[in-house]
Structures are given as structure tokens and as C-alpha cells.
Scaffold this active site. Structure first.
Site, PDB file in Angstrom:
ATOM      1  N   ARG A 124     -56.779  23.804  15.798  1.00 60.68           N
ATOM      2  CA  ARG A 124     -55.382  24.639  16.038  1.00 60.68           C
ATOM      3  C   ARG A 124     -54.866  24.707  17.524  1.00 60.68           C
ATOM      4  NH1 ARG A 124     -56.005  30.592  13.981  1.00 60.68           N
ATOM      5  NH2 ARG A 124     -53.677  30.479  13.876  1.00 60.68           N
ATOM      6  N   ALA A 168     -62.196  27.016  23.378  1.00 61.45           N
ATOM      7  CA  ALA A 168     -61.920  27.946  22.596  1.00 61.45           C
ATOM      8  C   ALA A 168     -61.895  29.461  23.234  1.00 61.45           C
ATOM      9  CB  ALA A 168     -63.242  28.334  21.819  1.00 61.45           C
ATOM     10  N   THR A 172     -57.712  36.733  22.861  1.00 56.96           N
ATOM     11  CA  THR A 172     -57.374  37.808  23.567  1.00 56.96           C
ATOM     12  C   THR A 172     -57.345  39.091  22.901  1.00 56.96           C
ATOM     13  OG1 THR A 172     -55.034  37.271  22.795  1.00 56.96           O
ATOM     14  CG2 THR A 172     -55.485  36.302  24.682  1.00 56.96           C
ATOM     15  N   ASP A 187     -55.557  42.038  24.441  1.00 58.77           N
ATOM     16  CA  ASP A 187     -54.955  42.621  25.606  1.00 58.77           C
ATOM     17  C   ASP A 187     -54.803  44.270  25.381  1.00 58.77           C
ATOM     18  OD1 ASP A 187     -54.816  40.002  26.013  1.00 58.77           O
ATOM     19  OD2 ASP A 187     -52.415  39.877  25.668  1.00 58.77           O
ATOM     20  N   TYR A 219     -59.382  39.128  29.931  1.00 57.83           N
ATOM     21  CA  TYR A 219     -58.873  37.404  29.771  1.00 57.83           C
ATOM     22  C   TYR A 219     -59.029  36.992  30.799  1.00 57.83           C
ATOM     23  CZ  TYR A 219     -56.497  33.435  28.247  1.00 57.83           C
ATOM     24  OH  TYR A 219     -56.021  32.006  28.032  1.00 57.83           O
ATOM     25  N   PRO A 235     -53.763  25.905  31.870  1.00 56.22           N
ATOM     26  CA  PRO A 235     -52.600  25.704  31.618  1.00 56.22           C
ATOM     27  C   PRO A 235     -51.658  26.992  31.777  1.00 56.22           C
ATOM     28  CG  PRO A 235     -54.345  25.289  29.569  1.00 56.22           C
ATOM     29  CD  PRO A 235     -54.963  25.889  30.863  1.00 56.22           C
ATOM     30  N   TYR A 277     -47.790  28.571  30.427  1.00 55.16           N
ATOM     31  CA  TYR A 277     -47.203  29.054  29.066  1.00 55.16           C
ATOM     32  C   TYR A 277     -46.962  27.842  28.212  1.00 55.16           C
ATOM     33  CZ  TYR A 277     -47.632  33.822  30.444  1.00 55.16           C
ATOM     34  OH  TYR A 277     -47.972  35.065  30.739  1.00 55.16           O
ATOM     35  N   ILE A 278     -47.901  27.622  27.237  1.00 50.88           N
ATOM     36  CA  ILE A 278     -47.510  26.316  26.262  1.00 50.88           C
ATOM     37  C   ILE A 278     -46.935  26.616  25.003  1.00 50.88           C
ATOM     38  CG2 ILE A 278     -48.875  24.473  25.260  1.00 50.88           C
ATOM     39  CD1 ILE A 278     -48.867  24.504  28.170  1.00 50.88           C
TER      40      ILE A 278
END
Length: 242
Positions: free
Chosen positions: A12, A83, A86, A88, A147, A177, A179-180
């Protein structure tokens, strides 16, 4: 014979893009996943990529799963530790189970996934280990102490392991990365997403394929002089020294 690549969280989001790109580049790919059987089955049907289910935080499960991959596909030459989860929350309200779950999946997995394959890589004098960290492991993020701590740890792990194994033909690198454009980011409220994009100098979210292309390069023979590096792919949102 095609080299074997394992991608954790590989069915995913960013992981799926990495798995597809590695297959297109000629690798035998094993994509692992933790729980979404339906998504994994759909991914396998669409791509023909081998999928394996285990928890990357479970040391015994990783050893058993990687042994299965080696028996079915061959020794692991490329490991992409992608892998992550989160949980948060502001730290003063965070529970220890939220902390522990994120550290286990995002940081402990560096050990549980890498330890079973490193000896074989050293014996064959070749290996590519690519760890996916995050912009928030570099700069920190409110509501993500767990995180951010885990992803910062991934960077330190990368740099130390690279030094230990460079003379054995093994490179260890890290991608951070920003924000994807994935399902997870798409679920962010529209007003919040607009603010996020407003803070990205290139004016858009990143694409999963842009991360995948970097992984393919770092997995290749052409990248043999790059090790211990931290590659930021974030549209200029955060510019770091490494």
C-alpha cells in the site's frame, strides 16, 4: 538471475509504489504487510508480486518470514525498511502503549528485519539496505513525539550500519519523504491539507513514484559509492544537512 528485494509495508501507499518500481527494474520482489488481507490480495492480483504477511515488530516472525522468502525466491539482496505506523497525540496526553507501538514498528523493525539478512549480504559481498524515515524525523512534529523519535532513530541506525558494512560491499541509505499524496494524507481535512501544501515551496504534494524512483537508484549497482546518506524528498519544505 534476478536479485531479490524485500519491501516492508510493500502493498500500500509508498511501499506499493516501491514494490512496483523494483519489479519493473527487474527484481524479484517480496512485499510484506501486517494486516490488510484484502488490500494485499488485490495488490498481488494486479501486480503478480509475491506478498507475505508478518509483523515487522516481531523478531521471530521476521526471521521465519525472511527464511520463507529466501527459500522461495532466493537470498535477499535488497531490503527496503518502509513499514511504519502512527499513533499521534500530544505528549502530555500520550499513553505508553501509543509510544511503544510506534517505536516497535518504526524503529525496532530496523533490527528485526535487517539482522536476519545482514550476514548473508556480508558473505556475498553485496547488499542494499534502504530505510524510509520521514521529514518529521529530521525536524520533529507537534503531536508526533513517538513518530519523530522513531524516525530520527532510523537516521542514526542508517549512518552507523553504513560504516560497519561499507567494506563488505553493502550500502545503507535513508530516504526522508515529505508529505506524499497517499491515502493517509488524502484523509487529512481539506483545510489542513491546504495549509500543508501552502508550506511546500514547490506547491504540491509529492508522488509515491518519486520516492520509488530514488529507491530503485539506491538499490542499483550504480549507487555503490553512496552509503550513509540521508536523501530528503520533500519539495523544499525542510532543507537539512543530513
Amino acid at each position: 538471475m534476478a536479485r531479490v528485494a524485500v519491501v516492508t509495508g510493500g502493498t500500500r501507499g509508498i511501499g506499493a509504489a516501491i514494490s512496483r518500481a523494483l519489479k519493473a527494474a527487474g527484481y524479484q520482489v517480496a512485499a510484506t504487510y501486517a494486516g490488510n488481507d484484502e488490500a494485499a490480495a488485490k495488490f498481488k492480483d494486479e501486480t503478480g508480486i509475491h506478498v507475505y504477511k508478518w509483523d515487522v515488530a516481531d523478531e521471530a516472525a521476521c526471521a521465519e518470514g525472511l527464511g520463507m522468502v529466501a527459500a522461495e525466491l532466493g537470498p535477499v539482496d535488497v531490503l527496503v525498511n518502509n513499514a511504519g505506523i502512527t499513533r499521534d497525540g500530544m505528549f502530555h496526553r500520550m499513553r505508553f502503549d501509543q509510544w511503544k507501538a510506534v517505536i516497535a514498528t518504526n524503529l525496532d523493525s530496523m533490527f528485526t528485519m535487517t539482522r536476519p539478512v545482514i550476514d548473508g549480504m556480508r558473505e556475498r559481498s553485496f547488499g542494499r539496505i534502504i530505510n524510509i524515515s520521514s521529514i518529521n524525523g529530521q525536524k520533529g512534529q507537534m503531536g508526533q513525539t513517538n513518530y519523530s523519535a522513531a524516525k530520527a532513530g532510523v537516521i542514526g541506525f542508517t549512518k552507523a550500519l553504513a560504516q560497519e558494512n561499507a567494506f563488505k560491499g553493502i550500502t545503507v541509505n535513508c530516504i526522508c519523504p515529505g508529505y506524499i499524496d497517499t491515502d493517509m494524507v488524502a484523509a487529512v481535512p481539506e483545510d489542513v491539507l491546504k495549509k500543508i501544501i501552502g508550506g511546500i515551496p514547490v506547491g504540491r504534494l509529492g508522488k509515491a513514484d518519486e520516492i520509488a524512483d530514488a529507491v530503485v537508484y539506491l538499490a542499483s549497482d550504480r549507487s555503490g559509492f553512496i552509503t550513509g546518506s540521508v536523501m530528503t524528498i520533500n519539495g523544499g519544505q525542510y532543507i537539512a544537512n543530513g
